[in-house]
Design a protein around this motif. Structure first.
Motif, PDB file in Angstrom:
ATOM      1  N   ASN A   1      64.216  38.969  -4.870  1.00 19.94           N
ATOM      2  CA  ASN A   1      63.158  38.373  -4.686  1.00 19.94           C
ATOM      3  C   ASN A   1      62.671  37.041  -5.255  1.00 19.94           C
ATOM      4  O   ASN A   1      61.529  36.662  -5.199  1.00 19.94           O
ATOM      5  CB  ASN A   1      62.117  39.057  -4.290  1.00 19.94           C
ATOM      6  CG  ASN A   1      62.342  40.016  -3.024  1.00 19.94           C
ATOM      7  OD1 ASN A   1      62.805  39.638  -2.305  1.00 19.94           O
ATOM      8  ND2 ASN A   1      61.805  41.347  -3.009  1.00 19.94           N
TER       9      ASN A   1
ATOM     10  N   LYS B   1      57.618  24.095  -3.665  1.00 18.91           N
ATOM     11  CA  LYS B   1      57.284  25.686  -3.723  1.00 18.91           C
ATOM     12  C   LYS B   1      56.200  25.604  -2.797  1.00 18.91           C
ATOM     13  O   LYS B   1      56.270  26.849  -2.006  1.00 18.91           O
ATOM     14  CB  LYS B   1      56.843  25.920  -5.020  1.00 18.91           C
ATOM     15  CG  LYS B   1      56.024  27.448  -4.920  1.00 18.91           C
ATOM     16  CD  LYS B   1      55.321  27.349  -6.538  1.00 18.91           C
ATOM     17  CE  LYS B   1      54.640  28.709  -6.646  1.00 18.91           C
ATOM     18  NZ  LYS B   1      54.006  29.080  -7.720  1.00 18.91           N
ATOM     19  N   SER B   2      55.296  24.630  -2.310  1.00 20.19           N
ATOM     20  CA  SER B   2      54.275  24.871  -1.204  1.00 20.19           C
ATOM     21  C   SER B   2      55.040  25.178  -0.106  1.00 20.19           C
ATOM     22  O   SER B   2      54.474  26.075   0.926  1.00 20.19           O
ATOM     23  CB  SER B   2      53.447  23.788  -1.261  1.00 20.19           C
ATOM     24  OG  SER B   2      54.218  22.416  -0.951  1.00 20.19           O
TER      25      SER B   2
ATOM     26  N   TRP C   1      58.180  26.544   0.630  1.00 17.83           N
ATOM     27  CA  TRP C   1      58.763  27.996   0.324  1.00 17.83           C
ATOM     28  C   TRP C   1      57.513  29.201   0.594  1.00 17.83           C
ATOM     29  O   TRP C   1      57.629  30.016   1.448  1.00 17.83           O
ATOM     30  CB  TRP C   1      59.371  27.975  -1.158  1.00 17.83           C
ATOM     31  CG  TRP C   1      60.676  27.494  -1.085  1.00 17.83           C
ATOM     32  CD1 TRP C   1      61.192  26.956  -0.191  1.00 17.83           C
ATOM     33  CD2 TRP C   1      61.294  27.378  -2.362  1.00 17.83           C
ATOM     34  NE1 TRP C   1      62.748  26.396  -0.642  1.00 17.83           N
ATOM     35  CE2 TRP C   1      62.664  26.413  -1.969  1.00 17.83           C
ATOM     36  CE3 TRP C   1      61.063  27.648  -3.533  1.00 17.83           C
ATOM     37  CZ2 TRP C   1      63.380  26.257  -3.052  1.00 17.83           C
ATOM     38  CZ3 TRP C   1      61.987  27.463  -4.344  1.00 17.83           C
ATOM     39  CH2 TRP C   1      62.863  26.547  -4.283  1.00 17.83           C
ATOM     40  N   GLU C   2      56.558  28.883   0.022  1.00 18.14           N
ATOM     41  CA  GLU C   2      55.508  29.669   0.089  1.00 18.14           C
ATOM     42  C   GLU C   2      54.597  29.820   1.819  1.00 18.14           C
ATOM     43  O   GLU C   2      54.341  30.898   1.847  1.00 18.14           O
ATOM     44  CB  GLU C   2      54.371  29.408  -0.804  1.00 18.14           C
ATOM     45  CG  GLU C   2      54.804  29.825  -2.374  1.00 18.14           C
ATOM     46  CD  GLU C   2      53.558  29.586  -3.361  1.00 18.14           C
ATOM     47  OE1 GLU C   2      53.721  30.136  -4.363  1.00 18.14           O
ATOM     48  OE2 GLU C   2      52.891  28.594  -3.161  1.00 18.14           O
ATOM     49  N   SER C   3      54.998  28.737   2.233  1.00 22.70           N
ATOM     50  CA  SER C   3      54.329  28.767   3.621  1.00 22.70           C
ATOM     51  C   SER C   3      55.457  29.529   4.783  1.00 22.70           C
ATOM     52  O   SER C   3      54.853  29.623   5.781  1.00 22.70           O
ATOM     53  CB  SER C   3      54.160  27.310   4.172  1.00 22.70           C
ATOM     54  OG  SER C   3      55.448  26.769   4.366  1.00 22.70           O
TER      55      SER C   3
ATOM     56  N   ASN D   1      59.868  34.140   3.209  1.00 15.22           N
ATOM     57  CA  ASN D   1      59.801  34.253   2.089  1.00 15.22           C
ATOM     58  C   ASN D   1      58.607  35.071   1.545  1.00 15.22           C
ATOM     59  O   ASN D   1      58.319  34.940   0.122  1.00 15.22           O
ATOM     60  CB  ASN D   1      59.542  32.825   1.595  1.00 15.22           C
ATOM     61  CG  ASN D   1      60.978  31.878   1.425  1.00 15.22           C
ATOM     62  OD1 ASN D   1      61.908  32.267   1.363  1.00 15.22           O
ATOM     63  ND2 ASN D   1      60.834  30.654   1.741  1.00 15.22           N
ATOM     64  N   ALA D   2      58.163  35.635   2.549  1.00 15.06           N
ATOM     65  CA  ALA D   2      56.815  36.629   1.896  1.00 15.06           C
ATOM     66  C   ALA D   2      57.310  37.645   0.792  1.00 15.06           C
ATOM     67  O   ALA D   2      58.426  38.074   0.899  1.00 15.06           O
ATOM     68  CB  ALA D   2      56.412  37.429   3.259  1.00 15.06           C
TER      69      ALA D   2
ATOM     70  N   LYS E   1      58.119  36.845  -2.232  1.00 15.42           N
ATOM     71  CA  LYS E   1      59.094  36.322  -3.108  1.00 15.42           C
ATOM     72  C   LYS E   1      58.603  35.543  -4.403  1.00 15.42           C
ATOM     73  O   LYS E   1      57.317  35.155  -4.211  1.00 15.42           O
ATOM     74  CB  LYS E   1      60.376  35.421  -2.626  1.00 15.42           C
ATOM     75  CG  LYS E   1      61.178  35.902  -1.686  1.00 15.42           C
ATOM     76  CD  LYS E   1      62.044  34.816  -1.045  1.00 15.42           C
ATOM     77  CE  LYS E   1      63.187  35.525  -0.318  1.00 15.42           C
ATOM     78  NZ  LYS E   1      64.209  34.547   0.140  1.00 15.42           N
ATOM     79  N   THR E   2      59.064  35.239  -5.454  1.00 19.44           N
ATOM     80  CA  THR E   2      58.609  34.711  -6.738  1.00 19.44           C
ATOM     81  C   THR E   2      59.523  33.358  -6.797  1.00 19.44           C
ATOM     82  O   THR E   2      60.513  33.508  -6.501  1.00 19.44           O
ATOM     83  CB  THR E   2      58.622  35.497  -8.057  1.00 19.44           C
ATOM     84  OG1 THR E   2      59.687  36.120  -8.399  1.00 19.44           O
ATOM     85  CG2 THR E   2      57.465  36.789  -7.670  1.00 19.44           C
ATOM     86  N   TYR E   3      58.844  32.419  -7.456  1.00 16.22           N
ATOM     87  CA  TYR E   3      59.463  31.064  -7.618  1.00 16.22           C
ATOM     88  C   TYR E   3      59.594  30.587  -9.102  1.00 16.22           C
ATOM     89  O   TYR E   3      58.225  30.970  -9.697  1.00 16.22           O
ATOM     90  CB  TYR E   3      59.086  30.041  -6.805  1.00 16.22           C
ATOM     91  CG  TYR E   3      58.968  30.491  -5.247  1.00 16.22           C
ATOM     92  CD1 TYR E   3      60.110  30.667  -4.321  1.00 16.22           C
ATOM     93  CD2 TYR E   3      57.579  30.898  -4.832  1.00 16.22           C
ATOM     94  CE1 TYR E   3      59.968  31.031  -3.026  1.00 16.22           C
ATOM     95  CE2 TYR E   3      57.699  31.502  -3.321  1.00 16.22           C
ATOM     96  CZ  TYR E   3      58.721  31.601  -2.679  1.00 16.22           C
ATOM     97  OH  TYR E   3      58.750  32.120  -1.317  1.00 16.22           O
TER      98      TYR E   3
END
Length: 287
Positions: free
Chosen positions: A129, A162-163, A165-167, A171-172, A174-176
């Motif tokens: 993840n 990243k903004s 990816w997080e939306s 990708n719920a 997950k870490t970046y």
């Protein structure tokens, strides 16, 4: 006495010559004590005040090559990575292959949407993840330094991607992380900013654990430019065909058929790359 000779590093700094460092670097390449003892007297005779460490290691490499090609190849790793150019693309592929060896799935040369603009990204790697955006800063000259402007710029791009990816629902959880990988070094300010911002920086000798040099050693991820039996033109021909790693030639030696090689030269190169591929990488190579 050799121990009182002042030598010049690639960064321009000077320091007292350390024969022990040279001995250790030769040991790290896999050279036997007998080979080391045969090389040292020649090196001592060639020293002079202000000699560069590059010249010393080049001389040691030439002597090592006369004895064992595969060991000389390992010894010349830093210079070999600089020969991946002239563009940064082969270095990007090299870093991508390095990440694969570390267990990541990888895509290179991607255009990714950010919240504000699209971004051309060198390498995207993910495992479990965790997802990483990697920018590669390649230099073909020793002593080049990546200043603080580099991580500042990459961090802003990473945050923009990243903004997005997080939306995305897929990708719920997950870490970046953003990474910058260079084959030379970072300035002190760049390193300080990376630590503060959470941006992971990898240089030739940075960080102390997990530097580019150490990662290559741990994975055996040797670029084809280390091969002593190929000239610069032949190496470039292979790179142009997408062959960046020695492991590629170990798996498909027929890739050498496109080069103008005698049967003897071809067999010698195959022996060299197979020796490299089989070497256990557990030591530290020269600076």
């Amino acid at each position: 006495m050799a121990n009182h000779i002042t030598v010049k590093k690639s960064s321009g700094e000077t320091q007292e010559f350390s024969e022990e460092k040279l001995i250790q670097s030769l040991r790290n390449s896999g050279a036997s004590e007998e080979i080391i003892r045969s090389i040292l007297p020649e090196i001592r005779k060639s020293l002079y005040e202000g000699i560069s460490t590059r010249v010393i290691y080049r001389k040691a490499f030439a002597m090592l090559r006369r004895r064992v090609n595969a060991l000389a190849a390992r010894y010349s790793l830093k210079n070999a990575i600089m020969e991946l150019g002239p563009t940064g693309y082969p270095f990007e592929k090299f870093v991508g292959e390095l990440m694969k060896k570390m267990g990541y799935e990888v895509l290179t040369g991607q255009i990714l949407p950010g919240k504000c603009v699209n971004h051309e990204v060198d390498v995207v790697a993910w495992k479990d993840n965790h997802k990483i955006l990697i920018e590669c800063k390649y230099h073909n000259t020793a002593g080049k330094v990546s200043s603080v402007q580099v991580p500042l710029y990459i961090q802003s791009r990473f945050l923009d991607v990243k903004s997005v990816w997080e939306s995305q629902q897929e990708n719920a959880g997950k870490t970046y992380q953003g990474w910058v990988v260079t084959n030379t070094r970072f300035s002190d300010d760049a390193e300080a900013y990376g630590k503060c911002a959470g941006l992971h920086l990898i240089g030739w000798n940075y960080p102390r654990r997990g530097s580019l040099k150490e990662l290559v050693q741990q994975t055996g991820n040797f670029p084809i430019t280390v091969i002593t039996g190929l000239n610069k033109k032949q190496k470039q021909q292979l790179i142009d065909k997408g062959v960046v790693l020695c492991s590629g030639l170990c798996e498909k030696p027929e890739l050498l058929n496109s080069l103008s090689l005698t049967a003897k030269a071809r067999n010698k190169i195959i022996h060299e790359v197979r020796t490299l591929c089989s070497l256990a990488i557990t030591t530290i190579l020269p600076d």
